[in-house]
Design a protein around this motif. Structure first.
Motif, PDB file in Angstrom:
ATOM      1  N   THR A   1     -41.316  75.922  86.577  1.00 14.49           N
ATOM      2  CA  THR A   1     -40.829  77.103  85.864  1.00 14.49           C
ATOM      3  C   THR A   1     -40.275  76.770  84.477  1.00 14.49           C
ATOM      4  N   THR A   2     -40.356  75.523  84.096  1.00 15.58           N
ATOM      5  CA  THR A   2     -39.778  75.087  82.819  1.00 15.58           C
ATOM      6  C   THR A   2     -40.383  75.801  81.625  1.00 15.58           C
TER       7      THR A   2
ATOM      8  N   GLY B   1     -35.072  72.826  76.974  1.00 15.75           N
ATOM      9  CA  GLY B   1     -35.976  71.760  77.409  1.00 15.75           C
ATOM     10  C   GLY B   1     -35.868  71.543  78.898  1.00 15.75           C
ATOM     11  N   CYS B   2     -36.268  70.349  79.317  1.00 16.53           N
ATOM     12  CA  CYS B   2     -36.269  70.080  80.755  1.00 16.53           C
ATOM     13  C   CYS B   2     -35.989  68.605  81.033  1.00 16.53           C
ATOM     14  N   ILE B   3     -35.565  68.381  82.246  1.00 16.42           N
ATOM     15  CA  ILE B   3     -35.516  67.044  82.827  1.00 16.42           C
ATOM     16  C   ILE B   3     -36.669  67.044  83.814  1.00 16.42           C
TER      17      ILE B   3
ATOM     18  N   MET C   1     -43.552  71.338  76.188  1.00 16.73           N
ATOM     19  CA  MET C   1     -42.218  71.727  75.725  1.00 16.73           C
ATOM     20  C   MET C   1     -42.243  72.143  74.260  1.00 16.73           C
ATOM     21  N   MET C   2     -43.000  71.437  73.429  1.00 23.37           N
ATOM     22  CA  MET C   2     -43.070  71.802  72.015  1.00 23.37           C
ATOM     23  C   MET C   2     -43.703  73.176  71.845  1.00 23.37           C
TER      24      MET C   2
ATOM     25  N   ALA D   1     -50.290  72.603  86.991  1.00 23.22           N
ATOM     26  CA  ALA D   1     -49.641  73.499  87.949  1.00 23.22           C
ATOM     27  C   ALA D   1     -49.557  72.908  89.354  1.00 23.22           C
ATOM     28  N   ASN D   2     -50.650  72.370  89.867  1.00 20.00           N
ATOM     29  CA  ASN D   2     -50.610  71.789  91.213  1.00 20.00           C
ATOM     30  C   ASN D   2     -49.703  70.565  91.256  1.00 20.00           C
TER      31      ASN D   2
END
Length: 115
Positions: free
Chosen positions: A13-14, A24-26, A41-42, A60-61
């Protein structure tokens, strides 16, 4: 001025989280697909939804299947499977990815173009 950064910890879901204002995300997925996750992310930070969809579709998978067992078991196996490490050994009480799940993770790696 201090600013609170909002980071997601859920690769699946990031993209939407960042498009909606997250920073952003970890990422677990970034262990096997660092370039793709950086590009994702960019694009999300730029709110380029078409590019986000293009980059994220093959991942996705992987976002889902890397949690088929407790983290870090599947991702460590995946890093070994793509040839980045020689051994997927984990300290007890964790163990290597169960054989019945290896095909699922391998298929997700193939969908992501990593093998």
């Amino acid at each position: 001025r201090d600013e609170l950064l909002l980071l997601s910890g859920d690769d699946g879901t990031t993209d939407e989280f960042v498009i909606q204002g997250g920073h952003g995300c970890i990422s677990v997925t970034a262990n096997v697909a660092p370039s793709a996750m950086h590009q994702l992310m960019m694009a999300a930070l730029k709110k380029d939804i078409d590019e986000v969809k293009r980059i994220n579709a093959p991942l996705a998978n992987l976002h889902q299947d890397e949690f088929i067992e407790a983290n870090p078991i599947p991702i460590k196996w995946a890093v070994k499977r793509i040839g980045q490490i020689d051994c997927s050994y984990l300290r007890p009480p964790l163990d290597e990815l169960a054989p019945e799940f290896q095909g699922t993770v391998e298929s997700a790696l193939r969908d992501a173009g990593l093998i």
